[in-house]
Design an enzyme around this catalytic site. Structure first.
Site, PDB file in Angstrom:
ATOM      1  N   GLU A 290       0.821  -1.221   0.000  1.00  0.00           N
ATOM      2  CA  GLU A 290       0.000   0.000   0.000  1.00  0.00           C
ATOM      3  C   GLU A 290       0.852   1.267   0.000  1.00  0.00           C
ATOM      4  O   GLU A 290       0.415   2.298  -0.480  1.00  0.00           O
ATOM      5  CB  GLU A 290      -0.932   0.034   1.227  1.00  0.00           C
ATOM      6  CG  GLU A 290      -2.219  -0.711   0.994  1.00  0.00           C
ATOM      7  CD  GLU A 290      -3.255  -0.486   2.100  1.00  0.00           C
ATOM      8  OE1 GLU A 290      -3.033   0.350   2.995  1.00  0.00           O
ATOM      9  OE2 GLU A 290      -4.281  -1.175   2.061  1.00  0.00           O
TER      10      GLU A 290
ATOM     11  N   LYS B 259     -14.030  -0.142  -3.361  1.00  0.00           N
ATOM     12  CA  LYS B 259     -15.083   0.223  -2.394  1.00  0.00           C
ATOM     13  C   LYS B 259     -16.201   0.969  -3.112  1.00  0.00           C
ATOM     14  O   LYS B 259     -17.387   0.688  -2.901  1.00  0.00           O
ATOM     15  CB  LYS B 259     -14.514   1.124  -1.294  1.00  0.00           C
ATOM     16  CG  LYS B 259     -13.619   0.419  -0.295  1.00  0.00           C
ATOM     17  CD  LYS B 259     -13.313   1.366   0.858  1.00  0.00           C
ATOM     18  CE  LYS B 259     -12.235   0.829   1.764  1.00  0.00           C
ATOM     19  NZ  LYS B 259     -11.817   1.783   2.778  1.00  0.00           N
TER      20      LYS B 259
ATOM     21  N   HIS C 119       9.030 -26.747   0.440  1.00  0.00           N
ATOM     22  CA  HIS C 119       8.467 -27.926  -0.235  1.00  0.00           C
ATOM     23  C   HIS C 119       7.291 -27.564  -1.115  1.00  0.00           C
ATOM     24  O   HIS C 119       6.517 -28.429  -1.523  1.00  0.00           O
ATOM     25  CB  HIS C 119       8.119 -28.991   0.801  1.00  0.00           C
ATOM     26  CG  HIS C 119       9.359 -29.493   1.484  1.00  0.00           C
ATOM     27  ND1 HIS C 119       9.976 -30.669   1.143  1.00  0.00           N
ATOM     28  CD2 HIS C 119      10.145 -28.916   2.428  1.00  0.00           C
ATOM     29  CE1 HIS C 119      11.080 -30.819   1.865  1.00  0.00           C
ATOM     30  NE2 HIS C 119      11.197 -29.763   2.668  1.00  0.00           N
TER      31      HIS C 119
END
Ligand code: PA5
Length: 429
Positions: free
Chosen positions: A282, A417, A303
């Site tokens: 951000e 948003k 792994h």
């Protein structure tokens, strides 16, 4: 005890000589002047200049919550929960909820998934519960919806007394339709997200401190670690580790790397990796620039991602988060028959084997042309967490200025948003 250390011994050869100290100094000075520009940089002096009266109230509220709760639910998203969760896992490990010394701590309101939400609400129906809803803006949909659900549960369980179990952390201003207004109407105890501190820089404010104190951690020691780091990195110099780290990662970015892989050999660092991803993503990811922050936990991810890290596209470098000594020694027992062929490790500690795995991995990755930077603290304790937080906050701010972006805004987060509000039919969208 040794302070936090930064080391670039496994990446020196990749750092182009073009990086000059004048550029680093200019970035550092720009950060120092950011306050006069009205930017939210109060986190820089927070370890010293925090509200002492509120700090005592946090300790007091944490005691009450611990005494009255089997379960403590922290409702928040992004910077309003990642820091607290990272701290609690860092201090007590991923299995912290198995401890009998503190309420179980869960995190809600960071997704809208109905199954997850219902499962936690159901689990808590017959438990003693307290909640802390955290939202700086007081209007973010995910935590606001979750808070409505949790408020209903608490009011059904406790009636009027629910307000003794609801704690609110939000900004100071009372605006219609915000969490602050609701909290004042209902009489909930409130804590403040200071104006000059953005979400992802807020873990050492009430945002992080109340949940962390509920876990039983010593938040004074945490502030102490951050304060020592603040003093240590206060002035510009080419020996300042925040400057060195910011320069190294920027130089690697400018030499063609596009990913910074935060790695650790300690599962307790997994959420710290998530916190770093937000802090770096951000703060720097704008104007189509910046390293993509990713994270892995080894040995687990050796792994799954180990093959790629060793031999895949050379687009990344690794920043290894190292812890000097474990909090627990676990001895590997001897087996007289040596059926599993492991007696060469008899009597060694698990921590020793983990250290060797880390050493071997760093050497392998460096030999495989993946530069490695190292950030090391002595111990996974409150002091070390405070140091780490301050180190990375200051480093990302310097780094942001080195690539010439504003490290303190997040315009891109608003985009989804607005679209979501429109699709949901929120008035005004
Ligand atoms: O760092 C940020 O500013 C964001 O990640 C916010 O913390 C996040 O969007 C939550 O916002 P708020 O605390 O206003 O609910």
């Amino acid at each position: 005890m040794m302070p936090l250390r930064f080391d670039n011994r496994f990446s020196k050869e990749y750092l182009p000589p073009s990086f000059d100290s004048d550029r680093a100094r200019a970035a550092f000075l720009r950060l120092k002047a950011a306050k006069e520009e009205g930017l939210p940089v109060d986190w820089m002096t927070l370890p010293k200049d925090y509200d002492k009266e509120e700090f005592s109230r946090i300790l007091d509220a944490a005691q009450r919550i611990r005494a009255q709760s089997e379960v403590f639910v922290v409702i928040g998203i992004g910077g309003s929960y990642l820091g607290a969760r990272a701290a609690i896992e860092f201090l007590y490990g991923q299995e912290h909820n198995l401890s009998k010394d503190a309420p179980q701590i869960f995190f809600a309101g960071n997704s809208l998934d109905p199954d997850e939400s219902a499962a936690l609400l159901d689990y808590c129906r017959d438990k003693e519960v307290s909640i802390n809803v955290i939202s700086k803006s007081g209007t973010t949909t995910e935590p606001a919806v979750a808070f409505r659900l949790w408020r209903k549960l608490l009011e059904e369980k406790y009636g009027e007394a629910a307000k003794e179990r609801i704690f609110v952390t939000t900004d100071q201003r009372v605006r219609p339709g915000t969490l602050r207004e609701l909290a004042e109407q209902k009489g909930y105890e409130c804590f403040v997200v200071p104006d000059g501190i953005g979400g992802r820089y807020s873990v050492l404010s009430a945002v992080g401190l109340l949940p962390i104190a509920v876990s039983g951690a010593d938040i004074s020691a945490m502030m102490h670690g951050a304060r020592d780091a603040m003093e240590r990195y206060r002035d510009f110099s080419m020996e300042n580790d925040c400057v060195r780290y910011a320069m190294a990662r920027t130089a690697l970015y400018e030499s063609g790397k596009s990913v910074e892989l935060f790695a650790s050999f300690h599962p307790r660092m997994q959420l710290f990796g998530e916190w770093l991803k937000q802090l770096f993503g951000e703060s720097e990811g704008k104007e189509h620039k910046a390293l993509y922050p990713a994270s892995v936990v080894y040995s687990t991810d050796l792994h799954s991602m180990g093959q790629y890290v060793q031999e895949g596209a050379r687009v990344f470098f690794e920043t290894m988060l190292e812890i000097g000594a474990p909090n627990t020694e676990l001895l590997i027992p001897d087996d007289p028959k040596n059926t599993d062929g492991l007696n060469f490790l008899s009597g060694k500690t698990l921590g020793y084997v983990n250290d060797k795995a880390q050493e071997a991995t760093i050497a392998a990755h460096a030999a495989g042309n993946a530069p490695v930077l190292e950030v090391r603290i002595d111990k996974a304790d409150e002091y070390g967490f405070g140091e780490l937080v301050y180190f990375f906050e200051l480093s990302v701010a310097i780094s942001g200025y080195l690539i010439d972006v504003n490290p303190f805004d997040q315009p891109g987060v608003e985009f989804y948003k607005r679209n979501m509000f429109k699709l949901l039919g929120k008035p005004g969208y």
